[in-house]
Design an enzyme around this catalytic site. Structure first.
Site, PDB file in Angstrom:
ATOM      1  N   CYS A  23       0.832  -1.200   0.000  1.00 43.06           N
ATOM      2  CA  CYS A  23       0.000   0.000   0.000  1.00 43.06           C
ATOM      3  C   CYS A  23       0.869   1.252   0.000  1.00 43.06           C
ATOM      4  O   CYS A  23       0.387   2.352  -0.152  1.00 43.06           O
ATOM      5  CB  CYS A  23      -0.924  -0.009   1.213  1.00 43.06           C
ATOM      6  SG  CYS A  23      -2.234   1.212   1.143  1.00 43.06           S
ATOM      7  N   CYS A  72      -5.031   0.330   7.912  1.00 43.13           N
ATOM      8  CA  CYS A  72      -4.265   1.487   8.391  1.00 43.13           C
ATOM      9  C   CYS A  72      -4.297   1.541   9.918  1.00 43.13           C
ATOM     10  O   CYS A  72      -3.294   1.876  10.569  1.00 43.13           O
ATOM     11  CB  CYS A  72      -4.831   2.784   7.824  1.00 43.13           C
ATOM     12  SG  CYS A  72      -4.665   2.882   6.030  1.00 43.13           S
TER      13      CYS A  72
END
Ligand SMILES: Cc1ncc(COP(=O)(O)O)c(C=O)c1O
Ligand SMILES: Cc1ncc(COP(=O)(O)O)c(C=O)c1O
Lengths: 393, 144, 393, 144
Positions: free
Chosen positions: D37, D107
């Site tokens: 990511c 996240c």
């Protein structure tokens, strides 16, 4: 022009158009662009429309896939479902009066080894639920039967058909394009797994339609590409039309109870009036299980296109057969397709060309019916006089 | 207003068909039908002693193109000789109508066939063999 | 909001919207209804639009099929063509930077026994025509290479690619969705057999697109049903959107010569300005073969979504990767797709997330560029300060 | 104005990140990265003699969710004991943020992992074996 072809599409509601305009002029962003307002606004408006459409048919928002037409919804339902059920069996059941967008798709599947059963209908255009029950076998993977026939207005026993499919564990698709906005739709009452509707048939704009896919039913998309519509349909979404469809669904849900009785009154007046005019006028479809505001018939001695044209010249927009069957753009006379629906309900083949449909919307009035009934005698008389057939009487 | 699939002339003949009706004392009547399309066309001929079309009328059960084709055919027939009638092709009818949609060309063909059928019956009504029509047609083909 | 994401869709021209409205309110008929005016008006308007679209790309009207999106045009071109060429060979060539609506479709064909060659591109995003020439073999049935890449703006050597296909007798499809309205298109110069364009990318409405199919090229429809679009695409046509697309095509053709130089001026100003700001900003795509008004780049130390969001908060709508790759609605992080285009042009993978695209339209001005250049330093500075990467410098 | 994919709290932390920066004399620094990511998150801890978080700062290379998750994590950390830090799950961070899109949950997981990594380094910097963290975690799991 008095518009009496609402089964081919309705005039969009002005409230719907007003709501759409800002999605051309202001919120013109791509709904996949989540990170700036004009993209996000488009996205949120589309999702709000999804809720409205879901509410309209008793579904939840994530069971709704937006497409571009009723035809696309039907294609997606059938082809997309079969992509995932190839090894479960190869028998499909439809009726013999399905719209081209179901009939053609299913008929072509014969090439892929499918067996197709087309259930007969009675004189009123109704599939007998007992026939469906008998036709289902172990190999049956899909039943697709329309809710309302656009040409003869017949409303099927869809709840009963759905109950049979459910009991037998067979997936059930309902083409409700000619029903939405005129007949109440509740996917749970109908016990269907998939259901097609098209915006332009219930006072929404052209270019938006939907397929309901019950949670748990696996359907593969037909258009591959980006991530739109959760993978069921790639391609930039037609946001203004979807927004319009959403409001049209909300309005139909809210106002059907008010306008349907009016449609029924117009229908009765037209039916009674026409029935009294000529003894050689024959109604098609069912007496009572009819789409509100829909009257269809054929007249001995008179060919349908001629009648259609005369009525058009006198200011009335009607249909001869379904909108699709008037394939006047064909390159060859062999491509002129006689209506299979009329044959199915037993109208003599050589005068099949002679059917006429008048379908009212909530914009019509009883005065419109008066006007039709006023012009019919002279028009029919004129064509009869010209006709070889009338002469031979 | 949009034109529609038919030319102005077709629409004119559809709305105001010329020579519509029957001739009581016709000496030649032709009828053709196309059951698939549901059209039936009938032509009534009155041919005088000089083999000239004195009067002609039609009746048609059919679509706009069929009605206009028959109406236009009758217009083109009046005053013509029998030989000239046989030279009246569907193309001439289509041209005179300002065109027809491709799928409707067969309506003009029906008119051509109805004329021929009427002529055959004209000769039959005079006690002659209608093979005369075939001979005349052969001659026309040779000349062209 | 200064809109700089015109590659994801443009704001429709007001003239286009004005022209569309009456097709909602007055000429709402079904274009298959030829026998009364409001149907026929809809039909004729649609056919007029077909001529306008054909003129725009140097085709004739009966080579144009209307669809609902660029994605649908690409799907129709590839799947529809292959339905007719199955026994001619099973090798397909695309580039490695195609839009998802080409790449996904073609990649899935591997399951049907097709061999796929994805041509490499150079740092500027260009396919080398010599590579295409080498890749074509006897079994090659189709080459599909985009005209302009939406993400990095590169304009391919499409004429050269077309000439090679023509010489080798291989069918050539061009995805020109990101080109139309910004780069001149002439199907005869390009020597292509099929070409896709979408209305919303050149100041037309969403919901209308087209596939050009050269006369003689056989393509089967994907949506079966009625007789619309000469059988290439069944379903009620989205008349207002098609009418809008027609005018948008006419306007683009007439006005491109005027607005393209302005786009180039904005592009140069933005390019020069950004290039002077930071030595850790890297442009992507080609220096000169670029879509006018398109600038794309990545910035070391900064992740693209953060930059996108900051610019949005400051009033600028930009793109990070293609509109499609921002799959923020995915149910799973594994569905977040890193841009294959940036990888293909050699941007280091671990910072692929960091690209940004700004694409101008004829509604932008040089002042807009001033404003971008004004906010960039502080925005980038802010994100750099926050970044672990900048720190490690 | 449309909301966007993130909650108001996420946007607030994205725009006004709390405790952003570094601590020169940190006694525990954690760093985790997710190359796929493209996110890298770093947490600087200053833990006092009573094992209480006296100060905490972060730096993040990443998307809006990564920045907001780190910022929120630091807010939730200040004044907490070491044991409490280990009980700070990514769910708590997501809740405090008013939710995250499913695709962005990772996240918040990164933030949780960065905290643990910082704690391990805190013990290491004190010359201890970081297995103490595992023991503490085991104890927490048992208690719950
Ligand atoms: C090159 C290219 N091809 C195809 C598409 C897909 O078009 P649509 O979004 O109309 O489906 C796009 C969309 O931006 C594109 O840029
Ligand atoms: C029952 C039924 N199904 C499907 C369709 C096709 O829908 P569309 O014209 O939106 O493609 C129609 C169109 O009238 C219809 O009446």
């Amino acid at each position: 022009m008095i518009y009496l072809d609402n089964v081919a599409g309705t005039k969009p509601d002005q409230r719907v158009i007003d709501k759409m305009i800002p999605y051309f002029t202001e919120h013109y962003g791509n709904p996949s662009a989540h990170f700036y307002p004009i993209g996000r606004e488009a996205f949120e408006a589309m999702e709000a429309a999804r809720v409205q459409v879901a509410d309209f048919i008793g579904a939840t928002a994530d069971e709704i896939v937006f497409t571009s037409s009723g035809t696309e919804s039907n294609n997606l339902a059938i082809k997309g479902f079969l992509k995932n059920s190839a090894n479960k069996g190869k028998h499909i059941i439809i009726s013999e009066i399905e719209h081209f967008s179901v009939d053609t798709v299913v008929t072509k599947l014969i090439n892929d080894g499918y067996e197709i059963t087309k259930l007969k209908v009675n004189k009123g255009g109704l599939v007998d639920p007992a026939d469906l029950e008998k036709a289902i076998k172990d190999e049956t993977v899909l039943v697709s039967i329309q809710y309302v026939n656009p040409e003869i207005g017949t409303i099927q026993y869809t709840e009963e058909l759905g109950a049979i499919c459910k009991a037998k564990g067979v997936t059930f698709h309902v083409d409700a394009v000619a029903a939405a906005g005129f007949v109440e739709i509740d996917v749970n009452k109908l016990k269907c797994d998939m259901l097609s509707i098209a915006s332009q048939n219930f006072f929404g704009p052209k270019g938006a339609a939907a397929l309901y896919i019950r949670e748990g039913v696996k359907v593969s998309g037909l258009l591959d590409g980006g991530f739109q519509e959760r993978g069921y349909r790639s391609g930039t979404e037609n946001v203004p039309a979807i927004v319009g469809m959403g409001l049209a669904a909300e309005i139909a849900k809210a106002e059907m109870a008010e306008y349907v009785p009016k449609l029924e009154a117009m229908q009765k007046k037209l039916w009674d009036g026409l029935g009294g005019l000529f003894d050689f006028l024959h109604f098609t479809g069912h007496d009572t299980r009819r789409r509100p505001g829909h009257v269809s018939f054929w007249i001995e001695y008179i060919e349908g296109e001629s009648l259609l044209m005369w009525l058009s010249l006198k200011g009335f927009a009607c249909a001869s057969g379904s909108a699709c069957s008037s394939n006047i753009l064909a390159e060859d006379e062999d491509d002129l397709v006689a209506s299979p629906v009329l044959t199915a309900v037993g109208v003599p083949t050589d005068i099949c060309a002679g059917s006429l449909g008048m379908s009212m919307s909530r914009y019509n009035t009883l005065e419109d019916i008066d006007k039709v009934l006023e012009v019919m005698p002279e028009t029919v008389q004129k064509l009869c006089e010209m006709s070889t057939m009338y002469n031979q009487k | 207003m949009a034109k529609g699939p038919y030319s102005e002339t077709v629409m004119d003949h559809f709305m105001n068909p010329r020579n519509m009706g029957e001739i009581e004392d016709a000496n030649g009547v032709g009828e053709v039908g196309n059951p698939a399309c549901g059209d039936v066309m009938k032509i009534f001929l009155k041919i005088d002693d000089n083999n000239i079309v004195e009067d002609v009328k039609f009746k048609t059960f059919g679509c706009g193109a069929a009605i206009a084709s028959s109406s236009m055919a009758t217009e083109l027939m009046i005053g013509k000789s029998v030989e000239e009638l046989l030279q009246l092709t569907n193309d001439a009818i289509v041209d005179a109508l300002g065109g027809l949609p491709p799928a409707k060309i067969h309506c003009s063909v029906m008119a051509e066939e109805a004329i021929e059928d009427a002529l055959r019956n004209f000769y039959k009504s005079k006690g002659k063999d209608d093979s005369i029509v075939d001979e005349m047609k052969a001659k026309i083909t040779k000349e062209n």
